[in-house]
Design a protein around this motif. Structure first.
Motif, mmCIF file in Angstrom:
data_model
loop_
_atom_site.group_PDB
_atom_site.id
_atom_site.type_symbol
_atom_site.label_atom_id
_atom_site.label_comp_id
_atom_site.label_asym_id
_atom_site.label_seq_id
_atom_site.Cartn_x
_atom_site.Cartn_y
_atom_site.Cartn_z
ATOM 1 N N MET A 1 0.639 -1.100 -0.280
ATOM 2 C CA MET A 1 -0.490 0.166 -0.273
ATOM 3 C C MET A 1 0.908 1.323 0.449
ATOM 4 S SD MET A 1 -2.937 1.273 2.833
ATOM 5 C CE MET A 1 -4.129 -0.073 2.262
ATOM 6 N N ALA A 2 0.323 2.404 -0.930
ATOM 7 C CA ALA A 2 1.584 3.583 -0.857
ATOM 8 C C ALA A 2 0.083 4.847 -0.662
ATOM 9 C CB ALA A 2 1.946 4.272 -2.203
ATOM 10 N N VAL A 3 0.875 5.550 -0.214
ATOM 11 C CA VAL A 3 -0.458 6.718 0.045
ATOM 12 C C VAL A 3 -0.090 8.664 -0.741
ATOM 13 C CG1 VAL A 3 -1.299 5.665 1.711
ATOM 14 C CG2 VAL A 3 0.028 7.335 2.257
ATOM 15 N N MET A 4 -0.742 8.890 -1.366
ATOM 16 C CA MET A 4 0.084 10.508 -1.597
ATOM 17 C C MET A 4 -1.437 11.666 -0.875
ATOM 18 S SD MET A 4 -1.300 10.749 -5.438
ATOM 19 C CE MET A 4 -2.918 10.939 -5.907
ATOM 20 N N GLY A 5 -0.304 12.351 -0.993
ATOM 21 C CA GLY A 5 -1.142 13.986 -0.395
ATOM 22 C C GLY A 5 -1.590 13.941 1.230
ATOM 23 N N VAL A 6 -1.046 13.074 2.211
ATOM 24 C CA VAL A 6 -1.876 13.301 3.449
ATOM 25 C C VAL A 6 0.347 13.100 4.191
ATOM 26 C CG1 VAL A 6 -3.479 12.110 2.976
ATOM 27 C CG2 VAL A 6 -1.327 10.445 3.150
ATOM 28 N N SER A 7 0.641 13.700 3.910
ATOM 29 C CA SER A 7 2.636 14.014 4.131
ATOM 30 C C SER A 7 3.173 14.403 3.429
ATOM 31 C CB SER A 7 3.156 12.183 4.746
ATOM 32 O OG SER A 7 4.284 12.463 5.447
ATOM 33 N N GLU A 8 4.543 14.882 3.754
ATOM 34 C CA GLU A 8 5.120 15.588 3.426
ATOM 35 C C GLU A 8 6.002 14.711 1.773
ATOM 36 O OE1 GLU A 8 7.929 19.090 4.020
ATOM 37 O OE2 GLU A 8 8.905 17.324 5.649
ATOM 38 N N THR A 9 5.828 13.410 1.904
ATOM 39 C CA THR A 9 6.463 12.961 0.698
ATOM 40 C C THR A 9 5.221 11.885 0.241
ATOM 41 O OG1 THR A 9 7.308 11.059 2.038
ATOM 42 C CG2 THR A 9 9.201 12.838 1.404
ATOM 43 N N PRO A 10 4.911 11.464 -0.547
ATOM 44 C CA PRO A 10 4.511 9.844 -0.661
ATOM 45 C C PRO A 10 4.652 8.806 0.136
ATOM 46 C CG PRO A 10 6.477 9.696 -2.426
ATOM 47 C CD PRO A 10 5.881 11.420 -1.743
ATOM 48 N N LEU A 11 4.041 7.865 0.743
ATOM 49 C CA LEU A 11 4.628 6.944 1.919
ATOM 50 C C LEU A 11 4.200 5.396 1.261
ATOM 51 C CD1 LEU A 11 3.233 8.717 5.029
ATOM 52 C CD2 LEU A 11 5.567 8.443 4.053
ATOM 53 N N ARG A 12 5.118 4.946 1.253
ATOM 54 C CA ARG A 12 4.055 3.304 1.379
ATOM 55 C C ARG A 12 4.629 2.800 2.903
ATOM 56 N NH1 ARG A 12 6.933 -0.478 -1.555
ATOM 57 N NH2 ARG A 12 5.993 -3.132 -0.960
ATOM 58 N N VAL A 13 3.005 2.268 3.005
ATOM 59 C CA VAL A 13 2.624 2.171 4.577
ATOM 60 C C VAL A 13 2.815 0.317 4.859
ATOM 61 C CG1 VAL A 13 0.744 2.811 6.099
ATOM 62 C CG2 VAL A 13 1.023 4.138 3.567
ATOM 63 N N TYR A 14 4.132 -0.049 5.981
ATOM 64 C CA TYR A 14 4.473 -1.025 5.624
ATOM 65 C C TYR A 14 3.506 -1.478 6.982
ATOM 66 C CZ TYR A 14 8.523 0.060 2.763
ATOM 67 O OH TYR A 14 9.230 0.727 1.784
ATOM 68 N N ALA A 15 3.640 -0.651 7.659
ATOM 69 C CA ALA A 15 2.327 -1.701 9.025
ATOM 70 C C ALA A 15 0.891 -2.053 8.731
ATOM 71 C CB ALA A 15 2.462 0.510 10.508
ATOM 72 N N VAL A 16 0.476 -1.072 7.587
ATOM 73 C CA VAL A 16 -0.358 -1.934 7.490
ATOM 74 C C VAL A 16 -0.361 -3.297 6.365
ATOM 75 C CG1 VAL A 16 -2.731 -1.728 5.268
ATOM 76 C CG2 VAL A 16 -1.546 0.656 7.282
ATOM 77 N N GLU A 17 0.825 -2.872 5.728
ATOM 78 C CA GLU A 17 0.973 -4.685 4.520
ATOM 79 C C GLU A 17 1.110 -5.635 5.672
ATOM 80 O OE1 GLU A 17 3.249 -2.078 1.345
ATOM 81 O OE2 GLU A 17 3.915 -2.919 2.652
ATOM 82 N N GLU A 18 1.787 -5.377 6.813
ATOM 83 C CA GLU A 18 2.086 -6.160 7.500
ATOM 84 C C GLU A 18 1.362 -6.848 9.072
ATOM 85 O OE1 GLU A 18 5.413 -4.428 10.473
ATOM 86 O OE2 GLU A 18 7.015 -5.281 8.720
ATOM 87 N N SER A 19 0.127 -5.622 8.891
ATOM 88 C CA SER A 19 -1.544 -5.933 9.520
ATOM 89 C C SER A 19 -2.165 -7.237 8.300
ATOM 90 C CB SER A 19 -2.002 -4.748 9.455
ATOM 91 O OG SER A 19 -2.459 -4.027 9.173
ATOM 92 N N LEU A 20 -2.366 -6.331 7.638
ATOM 93 C CA LEU A 20 -3.197 -7.441 6.513
ATOM 94 C C LEU A 20 -2.356 -8.989 6.128
ATOM 95 C CD1 LEU A 20 -3.835 -4.600 4.051
ATOM 96 C CD2 LEU A 20 -5.305 -6.372 5.692
ATOM 97 N N ASN A 21 -1.020 -9.132 6.199
ATOM 98 C CA ASN A 21 0.211 -10.609 5.646
ATOM 99 C C ASN A 21 -1.104 -11.447 5.991
ATOM 100 O OD1 ASN A 21 0.691 -9.368 3.508
ATOM 101 N ND2 ASN A 21 2.702 -9.310 4.428
ATOM 102 N N GLY A 22 -1.602 -12.716 5.517
ATOM 103 C CA GLY A 22 -1.651 -13.930 6.730
ATOM 104 C C GLY A 22 -3.091 -13.872 6.908
ATOM 105 N N ARG A 23 -3.667 -12.555 7.005
ATOM 106 C CA ARG A 23 -4.772 -12.376 7.873
ATOM 107 C C ARG A 23 -6.206 -12.998 6.479
ATOM 108 N NH1 ARG A 23 -6.268 -7.355 11.462
ATOM 109 N NH2 ARG A 23 -8.045 -8.772 11.773
ATOM 110 N N PRO A 24 -7.001 -13.409 6.837
ATOM 111 C CA PRO A 24 -8.076 -13.372 6.060
ATOM 112 C C PRO A 24 -9.067 -12.247 5.650
ATOM 113 C CG PRO A 24 -8.565 -14.702 7.845
ATOM 114 C CD PRO A 24 -7.549 -14.324 7.999
ATOM 115 N N PHE A 25 -9.100 -11.679 4.985
ATOM 116 C CA PHE A 25 -9.844 -10.396 4.270
ATOM 117 C C PHE A 25 -11.158 -10.957 4.770
ATOM 118 C CE2 PHE A 25 -12.031 -7.819 1.447
ATOM 119 C CZ PHE A 25 -10.632 -6.454 1.115
ATOM 120 N N SER A 26 -11.757 -9.254 5.841
ATOM 121 C CA SER A 26 -12.814 -9.148 6.156
ATOM 122 C C SER A 26 -12.890 -7.928 7.024
ATOM 123 C CB SER A 26 -12.873 -10.758 7.421
ATOM 124 O OG SER A 26 -11.820 -9.936 8.790
#
Length: 291
Positions: free
Chosen positions: A214-239
């Motif tokens: 996941m990457a986001v724009m317009g919400v920080s001084e730079t574009p961001l890759r949101v590694y914490a979100v990626e870790e929270s999703l990986n291995g979990r059922p999509f729900s």
């Protein structure tokens, strides 16, 4: 307004370009598309003493695929990126995002690598380059180096590129063909800089998320890759629960600013809503992996 006085070098080779940059020191700017640089020069926000035009250099307008990498040269225009069949087939999230980049006249001249070097935190191309693990190919009189996108953007309109360096091109990692993708942004008018945007790539296996990005724009001084979100999703059922957790982590990871267009709180809320849509779209497009 008009720009301050400057010298002009029309480079016919990469070697000539980097020599001109080296001789000018910190006072030179590279001209490729000029869609951001020239307006800034007209307003005298930047005042280069030398403008190095690279538009006559052969070979910098190529789009190619090698293994899992997609390469775009420094003169690949937005219009080419938006319309190229290889990009549409192999990197559909980028193909979709390009529909939102600026307006027709800008897309005809603006370049992919120029957008990276301009480093606007509300622009689609820097965000997509982060999402796709982009690596910039940089040259100077001192030699060449590979600069990962995650280390390239330092703050708004500021990069890790040295004054004497030229970006020859960028390499993007091609997603797995079975991966799903989602792209969402909100702008007041089509083609304007977005108030917020989200791009997602993920795979699915046995009803669980794998290899989320996941990457986001317009919400920080730079574009961001949101590694914490990626870790929270990986291995979990999509729900609903996993998406709720991802959105909460995302909103806590961004540091938007308030301006005349939107408050910080509005942008934080917006990016969460866009992330929900992008995640749902990516999940629906992902094919079940059997490996």
């Amino acid at each position: 307004m008009k720009p301050a006085r400057f010298d002009f070098v029309r480079a016919e080779s990469v070697g000539q370009a980097i020599e001109a940059l080296a001789q000018a020191g910190s006072d030179a700017k590279v001209l490729a598309g000029g869609q951001s640089l020239l307006p800034m020069m007209n307003f005298r926000l930047v005042k280069p003493s030398v403008l190095v035009d690279i538009n006559q250099i052969c070979g910098l307008d190529a789009v190619s695929e090698e293994g899992t990498k997609l390469s775009l040269g420094a003169l690949v225009r937005h219009r080419v990126t938006a319309e190229h069949s290889l990009i549409a087939r192999r990197v559909p999230v980028l193909h979709q995002a390009m529909k939102h980049v600026a307006h027709l006249t800008v897309r005809n001249r603006g370049t992919f690598c120029g957008s990276l070097c301009h480093a606007d935190p509300s622009a689609e191309i820097p965000m997509l380059t982060l999402l796709l693990d982009g690596v910039l190919n940089v040259v100077s009189r001192r030699g060449s180096r590979s600069l990962p996108a995650k280390d390239f953007f330092l703050r708004a309109l500021v990069t890790a590129l040295a004054p004497d360096e030229l970006v020859k091109g960028v390499e993007l990692t091609i997603p797995d063909p079975d991966a799903g993708w989602g792209f969402e942004e909100f702008a007041r008018r089509h083609g304007d800089y977005a108030l917020g945007g989200v791009a997602v790539i993920l795979s699915r296996r046995a009803g669980r998320v794998e290899h989320a990005r996941m990457a986001v724009m317009g919400v920080s001084e730079t574009p961001l890759r949101v590694y914490a979100v990626e870790e929270s999703l990986n291995g979990r059922p999509f729900s609903d629960a996993s998406v709720d957790d991802a959105v909460e982590i995302l909103r806590g990871s961004v540091t938007p600013m308030s301006d005349m267009n939107a408050s910080a709180e509005y942008r934080r809320h917006l990016v969460g809503a866009l992330a929900r849509r992008a995640l749902a779209a990516a999940w629906s497009r992902a094919k079940e992996s059997v490996l």
